[in-house]
Design an enzyme around this catalytic site. Structure first.
Site, short mmCIF file in Angstrom:
data_model
loop_
_atom_site.label_atom_id
_atom_site.label_comp_id
_atom_site.label_asym_id
_atom_site.label_seq_id
_atom_site.Cartn_x
_atom_site.Cartn_y
_atom_site.Cartn_z
N GLY A 163 0.76 -1.24 0.00
CA GLY A 163 0.00 0.00 0.00
C GLY A 163 0.80 1.29 0.00
N ASP A 165 2.83 4.51 -1.39
CA ASP A 165 2.51 5.31 -2.57
C ASP A 165 3.35 6.58 -2.60
OD1 ASP A 165 1.26 6.99 -0.64
OD2 ASP A 165 -0.66 5.97 -0.92
N ASP A 330 17.31 -0.79 -15.60
CA ASP A 330 17.29 -2.16 -15.07
C ASP A 330 17.85 -3.14 -16.10
OD1 ASP A 330 16.19 -4.08 -12.98
OD2 ASP A 330 15.12 -4.77 -14.76
N GLU A 359 22.21 -1.06 -14.54
CA GLU A 359 22.39 -2.20 -13.66
C GLU A 359 23.16 -3.27 -14.42
OE1 GLU A 359 19.76 -5.38 -11.01
OE2 GLU A 359 19.17 -4.85 -13.05
#
Length: 615
Positions: A163, A165, A330, A359
Site C-alpha cells: 500500500g 505510494d 534495469d 544495472e
C-alpha cells in the site's frame, strides 16, 4: 465460393470499412518543439486502425511514413517537425471508407534548457526507495477497482502489495531531507496491472502511466517539483529488457518479432559473460540477450526499430514531462549492446549533462568496466553509458567490514577491489552501495554494536564514486532474501496507518537506531558541497596491522580517513604514511568534532574511525 457466402463476406467487409473509427491509445499523447531529433513517432492503437488512411496538413510538419505491421490494430506514424515550428495544436486525420475522425495533437514549449538539466554525480548521495514499502499516504488508492487485476493489500504477505505510494513519500520529505541525501531513486512507478500485483514495479503494463495505486502522472510530477524545491534530485527506474505479460503489446502483438523467442518462453541463462567472451557460442549469446527473465515478463526485441524508437521517445518524454534528473536502467546488459548504446547516445545528445546508470550485475570489475562509456577493455565499440553499478564491491563489502583484518581478509578485500579501478574509464561515475532491493541487507541481523557498520558507512560516503543508501539502512533495517525477496523489502516502520512504532521519529527509535541515524546524518550533511570528496584524487595504503588509511585531495584541501579493521586495540608506527601526513600535527575529526593529534606512533581503539579534514 457460394453466392450466400460472397454476400456474407462483402457484408462483413462493408461493416468493417464503415465502422466508426475508434482510437484506444495514441502515444505519446503530446510532444515538444525544439528537439534535437526532429523525427516524431506516434503509435496509434485501435480496432482495425491499420485500414485507415492518415494525413496531416500543417505548416512545418510532414507525415513521412505510416507503418502497418502484422496486427491490424496498430499504426506507427513518423512525422518530421521543422526547426522553426512553434508550440501549437495540429490535427491528425484518419479516414476509413466513409468514416472520418481527427485527433488534435499538442506540441508544447520546452520549459527547461536541455543543457541545464544536470544529472546526478559523485556530489550526490542517492536514497533508494521501494514505493510500495515506504509509506502509505493515501489508503483510498490501495485497491483500484477499475484495474484489470486490483490486487488486494496484504501486509502479512512479504510478496503482496502493502500500500505504499507517492503521497507517502512526499509526506516524509522532511525526514529524507533532514537525513542529508541529495537525490531519491524510486523503484519503478509505472503501471504494473498484473495478476500477482507486481508490487516491485518491474513488470510494466503501460509505459506512459504511473500505477494508480501509487498516484497519477500529475502527482509524480508534483512530487519531483517538491523535491527540487528542497534541492533534491529524482532518479527514475526504467526497464527496456522486458515488459509485463499483461501489456497490450503481448496481448495483441504488433508484429511477430516484437518479442525475443516469440514462439514460446525461453529463459535467460542469467549469465552476462557472453557479451565479451572471445570464444562465445552464438547459442549462449542468444540466450543471454534474448532469453526471458521470467515467464510473466516477456523479453522485448530492441532490434525492432519501431519498438526501440518507442522506448527512446518514452525516456525523453518522462525527462521533459516530469523533469526527472536521471535514469537507472534495469537489467542493462540483458539487452542488445548496440541498441542500448544508441539509446544512451540519443539521450545524451538531447541532454548532454544528464546521467544514466545501468544495472550491470557482474562479480568482477572487468565485467562492470566493460559496460562503462569509453571502456579501455574494448575500444572497438562504445556503450555510451556514463555510470555503472559496482556490484563487485558490494558483493564483498559485508565480509570485509565484519571480518578481522589480516593480510588477506577484512579491509584488505576493500583495498584490493579499489585497486582494480584501473579498469574503469571513470571511477568517479561508478555507483557504489552496500545493498539494494535485489541483495541481502548489509545487516543480516540486528547488530550488537555499530563499529563495523560505521566504518562501512564512512567508506561508502568518502571513497570514489556515487554513493547510494537503501531506505531503512539509517535505522538498522536488516534481513536476508533466502526465503523471499520481500524480506529485504520490508515496510518502513511508521509509514503505514496501523504501525505501532514510528521510526521516522527519533523518540520512537531505539538508542542504537538513533546512534546509526545521527552518524549517517552527520557525514551526509558534512559531505554536501565537498569537492574534495566528489572530485578529489585518491591515495590509499595496503592495510597493515589492521589499519586502512586513505586520502582524498582536491585544490589543496585534504580529507584523511583512518580505520582500525579489528576488534582489538592497535599501536602502530605512522611513518609509512608520511606521504600524506608530513607536516600535519593535528586535524579536526568530523565524527567526534574533536581535534586529533597526529604523531609518529598512535594507538587506535577497536574499530576506531577518523575522518580528518585538512584545509
Amino acid at each position: 465460393m457460394k453466392k450466400t457466402t460472397l454476400i456474407s463476406y462483402f457484408l462483413i467487409v462493408s461493416l468493417i470499412t464503415n465502422a466508426a473509427i475508434k482510437i484506444d491509445r495514441l502515444e505519446p499523447a503530446f510532444w515538444w518543439t525544439g528537439m534535437q531529433n526532429k523525427e516524431l513517432q506516434i503509435m496509434v492503437y485501435g480496432p482495425n486502425i491499420a485500414q485507415c488512411e492518415v494525413s496531416v496538413k500543417y505548416p512545418g510538419i510532414t507525415l513521412d511514413r505510416c507503418i502497418k505491421l502484422e496486427s491490424p490494430n496498430y499504426l506507427f506514424l513518423y512525422l518530421t517537425l521543422s526547426d522553426n515550428l512553434k508550440p501549437d495544436y495540429f490535427d491528425i486525420y484518419f479516414r476509413q471508407g466513409k468514416q472520418k475522425t481527427k485527433y488534435r495533437y499538442e506540441l508544447k514549449a520546452r520549459n527547461i534548457n536541455p543543457e541545464s538539466r544536470k544529472g546526478f554525480s559523485a556530489s550526490d548521495v542517492l536514497y533508494l526507495i521501494m514505493p510500495d514499502r515506504f509509506a502509505d499516504g493515501d489508503p483510498k488508492t490501495n485497491v483500484i477497482p477499475t484495474m484489470r487485476f486490483p490486487a488486494p493489500v496484504d501486509r502479512n504477505d512479504p510478496n503482496a502489495r502493502h500500500g505504499g505510494d507517492l503521497q507517502g513519500i512526499e509526506q516524509h520529505l522532511d525526514y529524507i531531507q533532514n537525513l542529508g541525501v541529495t537525490a531519491i531513486w524510486l523503484n519503478p512507478v509505472l503501471e504494473n496491472d498484473m495478476p500477482g500485483g507486481s508490487y516491485h514495479g518491474y513488470a510494466t503494463t503501460d509505459y506512459y502511466k504511473v500505477d494508480p495505486r501509487f498516484g497519477t502522472n500529475e502527482y509524480y510530477k508534483h512530487l519531483i517539483e517538491k523535491c527540487h524545491q528542497r534541492g533534491m534530485k529524482v532518479v527514475m527506474d526504467m526497464i527496456f529488457n522486458h515488459c509485463g505479460s499483461e501489456h497490450i503489446w503481448f496481448i495483441d502483438r504488433p508484429s511477430h518479432d516484437w518479442f525475443n523467442f516469440p514462439d514460446g518462453y525461453v529463459q535467460t541463462s542469467y549469465r552476462l559473460t557472453p557479451h565479451f567472451d572471445p570464444y562465445v557460442s552464438q547459442y549462449d549469446k542468444a540466450i543471454t540477450e534474448k532469453g526471458w527473465f521470467v515467464q510473466s515478463m516477456p523479453d522485448l526485441n530492441q532490434h525492432n526499430p519501431h519498438l526501440m524508437k518507442y522506448l527512446t521517445q518514452n525516456s525523453i518524454w518522462w525527462i521533459e514531462y516530469a523533469n526527472i534528473d536521471g535514469i537507472r536502467m534495469d537489467t542493462h546488459p540483458y539487452v542488445f549492446f548496440d541498441s542500448m548504446s544508441q539509446w544512451c547516445a540519443d539521450i545524451m545528445k538531447e541532454y548532454p549533462n544528464f546521467n544514466i546508470v545501468g544495472e550491470c550485475w557482474y562479480n568482477t570489475e572487468a565485467g562492470s568496466a566493460y559496460w562503462q562509456k569509453n571502456s579501455i577493455l574494448d575500444p572497438s565499440r562504445n556503450s555510451n553509458l556514463k555510470s555503472v553499478m559496482d556490484f563487485p564491491l558490494q558483493g564483498l563489502v559485508r565480509d570485509a567490514f565484519m571480518q578481522q583484518t589480516d593480510s588477506w581478509n577484512g579491509l584488505n578485500k576493500i583495498y584490493d577491489r579499489i585497486a582494480m579501478d584501473f579498469m574503469y574509464s571513470d571511477p568517479m561515475s561508478v555507483l557504489i552501495f552496500l545493498d539494494n532491493h535485489d541483495t541481502d541487507r548489509f545487516l543480516l541481523n540486528e547488530p550488537k554494536n555499530l563499529g563495523f557498520f560505521k566504518q562501512a558507512i564512512a567508506f561508502l560516503l568518502t571513497t570514489r564514486g556515487i554513493p547510494q543508501i537503501y531506505y531503512g539502512t539509517e535505522i538498522l533495517m536488516h534481513g536476508t532474501k533466502q526465503k523471499s525477496d520481500g524480506l529485504i523489502r520490508l515496510d518502513f516502520p511508521g509509514g503505514f496507518p496501523d504501525d505501532r512504532v514510528n521510526d521516522f521519529l527519533s523518540s520512537n527509535r531505539t538508542p542504537m537506531q538513533n546512534e546509526a541515524f545521527d552518524f549517517i546524518k552527520k557525514i551526509l550533511q558534512w559531505r554536501k558541497g565537498k569537492e574534495v570528496i566528489s572530485k578529489g584524487k585518491m591515495i590509499h595504503y595496503m592495510p597493515t596491522n589492521g589499519l586502512y588509511v586513505y586520502q582524498r585531495e582536491y585544490n589543496d584541501k585534504k580529507v584523511i580517513i583512518i580505520m582500525n579493521g579489528n576488534d582489538t586495540t592497535k599501536t602502530i608506527s605512522m611513518t609509512r604514511y608520511a606521504e600524506i601526513l608530513k607536516g600535519i600535527k593535528s586535524a579536526p575529526d568530523i565524527i567526534s568534532g574533536e581535534i586529533e593529534t597526529l604523531s609518529s606512533e598512535m594507538t587506535f581503539a577497536p574499530r576506531a574511525l577518523y575522518i580528518l579534514e585538512i584545509n
